[in-house]
Design a protein around this motif. Structure first.
Motif, PDB file in Angstrom:
ATOM      1  N   UNK A  28     -35.982 -26.583 -10.792  1.00 39.85           N
ATOM      2  CA  UNK A  28     -35.379 -25.417 -10.183  1.00 39.85           C
ATOM      3  C   UNK A  28     -34.465 -24.695 -11.174  1.00 39.85           C
ATOM      4  N   UNK A  29     -33.720 -25.457 -11.953  1.00 37.61           N
ATOM      5  CA  UNK A  29     -32.828 -24.819 -12.921  1.00 37.61           C
ATOM      6  C   UNK A  29     -33.617 -24.009 -13.942  1.00 37.61           C
ATOM      7  N   UNK A  30     -34.743 -24.557 -14.373  1.00 36.95           N
ATOM      8  CA  UNK A  30     -35.563 -23.854 -15.354  1.00 36.95           C
ATOM      9  C   UNK A  30     -36.073 -22.534 -14.784  1.00 36.95           C
ATOM     10  N   UNK A  31     -36.518 -22.558 -13.531  1.00 36.18           N
ATOM     11  CA  UNK A  31     -36.992 -21.341 -12.874  1.00 36.18           C
ATOM     12  C   UNK A  31     -35.888 -20.295 -12.798  1.00 36.18           C
ATOM     13  N   UNK A  32     -34.702 -20.702 -12.399  1.00 32.57           N
ATOM     14  CA  UNK A  32     -33.592 -19.760 -12.295  1.00 32.57           C
ATOM     15  C   UNK A  32     -33.225 -19.175 -13.653  1.00 32.57           C
ATOM     16  N   UNK A  33     -33.165 -20.011 -14.657  1.00 29.74           N
ATOM     17  CA  UNK A  33     -32.780 -19.545 -15.988  1.00 29.74           C
ATOM     18  C   UNK A  33     -33.814 -18.572 -16.548  1.00 29.74           C
ATOM     19  N   UNK A  34     -35.096 -18.933 -16.457  1.00 28.42           N
ATOM     20  CA  UNK A  34     -36.145 -18.072 -17.016  1.00 28.42           C
ATOM     21  C   UNK A  34     -36.211 -16.742 -16.271  1.00 28.42           C
ATOM     22  N   UNK A  35     -36.179 -16.790 -14.948  1.00 30.56           N
ATOM     23  CA  UNK A  35     -36.281 -15.543 -14.190  1.00 30.56           C
ATOM     24  C   UNK A  35     -35.069 -14.645 -14.435  1.00 30.56           C
ATOM     25  N   UNK A  36     -33.903 -15.215 -14.597  1.00 31.63           N
ATOM     26  CA  UNK A  36     -32.722 -14.391 -14.834  1.00 31.63           C
ATOM     27  C   UNK A  36     -32.687 -13.831 -16.248  1.00 31.63           C
ATOM     28  N   UNK A  37     -33.269 -14.525 -17.190  1.00 30.56           N
ATOM     29  CA  UNK A  37     -33.415 -13.964 -18.543  1.00 30.56           C
ATOM     30  C   UNK A  37     -34.371 -12.773 -18.499  1.00 30.56           C
ATOM     31  N   UNK A  38     -35.441 -12.898 -17.715  1.00 34.88           N
ATOM     32  CA  UNK A  38     -36.381 -11.784 -17.572  1.00 34.88           C
ATOM     33  C   UNK A  38     -35.689 -10.585 -16.941  1.00 34.88           C
ATOM     34  N   UNK A  39     -34.891 -10.826 -15.887  1.00 36.41           N
ATOM     35  CA  UNK A  39     -34.160  -9.729 -15.251  1.00 36.41           C
ATOM     36  C   UNK A  39     -33.189  -9.079 -16.229  1.00 36.41           C
ATOM     37  N   UNK A  40     -32.576  -9.878 -17.091  1.00 33.34           N
ATOM     38  CA  UNK A  40     -31.664  -9.346 -18.096  1.00 33.34           C
ATOM     39  C   UNK A  40     -32.416  -8.477 -19.107  1.00 33.34           C
ATOM     40  N   UNK A  41     -33.613  -8.900 -19.495  1.00 37.57           N
ATOM     41  CA  UNK A  41     -34.408  -8.109 -20.433  1.00 37.57           C
ATOM     42  C   UNK A  41     -34.840  -6.783 -19.820  1.00 37.57           C
TER      43      UNK A  41
ATOM     44  N   UNK B 135     -34.198 -21.400  -0.455  1.00 38.50           N
ATOM     45  CA  UNK B 135     -33.435 -20.169  -0.248  1.00 38.50           C
ATOM     46  C   UNK B 135     -33.006 -19.584  -1.589  1.00 38.50           C
ATOM     47  N   UNK B 136     -32.622 -20.434  -2.537  1.00 43.53           N
ATOM     48  CA  UNK B 136     -32.226 -19.955  -3.865  1.00 43.53           C
ATOM     49  C   UNK B 136     -33.390 -19.276  -4.563  1.00 43.53           C
ATOM     50  N   UNK B 137     -34.591 -19.842  -4.435  1.00 46.00           N
ATOM     51  CA  UNK B 137     -35.765 -19.246  -5.071  1.00 46.00           C
ATOM     52  C   UNK B 137     -36.090 -17.884  -4.453  1.00 46.00           C
ATOM     53  N   UNK B 138     -35.974 -17.779  -3.144  1.00 51.84           N
ATOM     54  CA  UNK B 138     -36.269 -16.515  -2.473  1.00 51.84           C
ATOM     55  C   UNK B 138     -35.228 -15.458  -2.823  1.00 51.84           C
ATOM     56  N   UNK B 139     -33.967 -15.838  -2.817  1.00 52.20           N
ATOM     57  CA  UNK B 139     -32.895 -14.895  -3.163  1.00 52.20           C
ATOM     58  C   UNK B 139     -33.035 -14.426  -4.601  1.00 52.20           C
ATOM     59  N   UNK B 140     -33.467 -15.319  -5.478  1.00 48.17           N
ATOM     60  CA  UNK B 140     -33.627 -14.958  -6.881  1.00 48.17           C
ATOM     61  C   UNK B 140     -34.792 -13.995  -7.100  1.00 48.17           C
ATOM     62  N   UNK B 141     -35.678 -13.841  -6.131  1.00 43.94           N
ATOM     63  CA  UNK B 141     -36.809 -12.914  -6.259  1.00 43.94           C
ATOM     64  C   UNK B 141     -36.454 -11.488  -5.843  1.00 43.94           C
ATOM     65  N   UNK B 142     -35.290 -11.261  -5.278  1.00 41.59           N
ATOM     66  CA  UNK B 142     -34.911  -9.929  -4.804  1.00 41.59           C
ATOM     67  C   UNK B 142     -34.934  -8.874  -5.916  1.00 41.59           C
ATOM     68  N   UNK B 143     -34.398  -9.138  -7.121  1.00 48.00           N
ATOM     69  CA  UNK B 143     -34.483  -8.101  -8.181  1.00 48.00           C
ATOM     70  C   UNK B 143     -35.911  -7.789  -8.595  1.00 48.00           C
ATOM     71  N   UNK B 144     -36.846  -8.680  -8.295  1.00 52.43           N
ATOM     72  CA  UNK B 144     -38.241  -8.421  -8.625  1.00 52.43           C
ATOM     73  C   UNK B 144     -38.787  -7.234  -7.846  1.00 52.43           C
ATOM     74  N   UNK B 145     -38.177  -6.919  -6.699  1.00 50.83           N
ATOM     75  CA  UNK B 145     -38.579  -5.733  -5.944  1.00 50.83           C
ATOM     76  C   UNK B 145     -38.362  -4.475  -6.778  1.00 50.83           C
ATOM     77  N   UNK B 146     -37.274  -4.414  -7.526  1.00 53.97           N
ATOM     78  CA  UNK B 146     -37.000  -3.264  -8.396  1.00 53.97           C
ATOM     79  C   UNK B 146     -37.945  -3.279  -9.591  1.00 53.97           C
ATOM     80  N   UNK B 147     -38.149  -4.448 -10.167  1.00 55.46           N
ATOM     81  CA  UNK B 147     -38.995  -4.538 -11.358  1.00 55.46           C
ATOM     82  C   UNK B 147     -40.418  -4.100 -11.033  1.00 55.46           C
ATOM     83  N   UNK B 148     -40.963  -4.578  -9.942  1.00 50.26           N
ATOM     84  CA  UNK B 148     -42.334  -4.218  -9.576  1.00 50.26           C
ATOM     85  C   UNK B 148     -42.417  -2.842  -8.933  1.00 50.26           C
TER      86      UNK B 148
END
Length: 94
Positions: free
Chosen positions: A1-14, A69-82
């Motif tokens: 789970x930590x790896x997923x959060x870190x990678x997805x948040x790095x992508x959001x930062x990029x 719940x953490x995984x779902x909440x972390x997908x919210x910025x993906x709405x803007x990206x997509x």
């Protein structure tokens, strides 16, 4: 789970880098005058960094107790990206 959060948040930062350009040109919505649609358009694009930061913080708070719940909440910025990045990418490539 930590790896997923870190990678997805790095992508959001990029995605902040192209967001700056898109946010800058979004003000062209006001070229034909101020309207509720133009204000909403610029606001929706402008809140991406705030949503990304807030969802990242909330996801890290939930990551131990409620991993799903953490995984779902972390997908919210993906709405803007997509939702914004997808059409912009399509227009520029095709």
């Amino acid at each position: 789970m930590k790896t997923y959060l870190i990678i997805s948040q790095i992508i959001y930062l990029l995605f902040i880098i192209p967001w700056l350009f898109i946010w800058g040109i979004s003000f062209m919505a006001f070229d034909s005058g101020v309207s509720a649609g133009a204000i909403l358009f610029v606001t929706v694009i402008g809140v991406y960094p705030l949503v990304a930061i807030a969802s990242s913080i909330i996801a890290w708070v939930f990551h131990k107790r409620k991993a799903r719940a953490a995984a779902i909440i972390n997908l919210i910025p993906l709405l803007w990206v997509l939702g914004i990045g997808g059409p912009v990418f399509y227009i520029n490539v095709f």
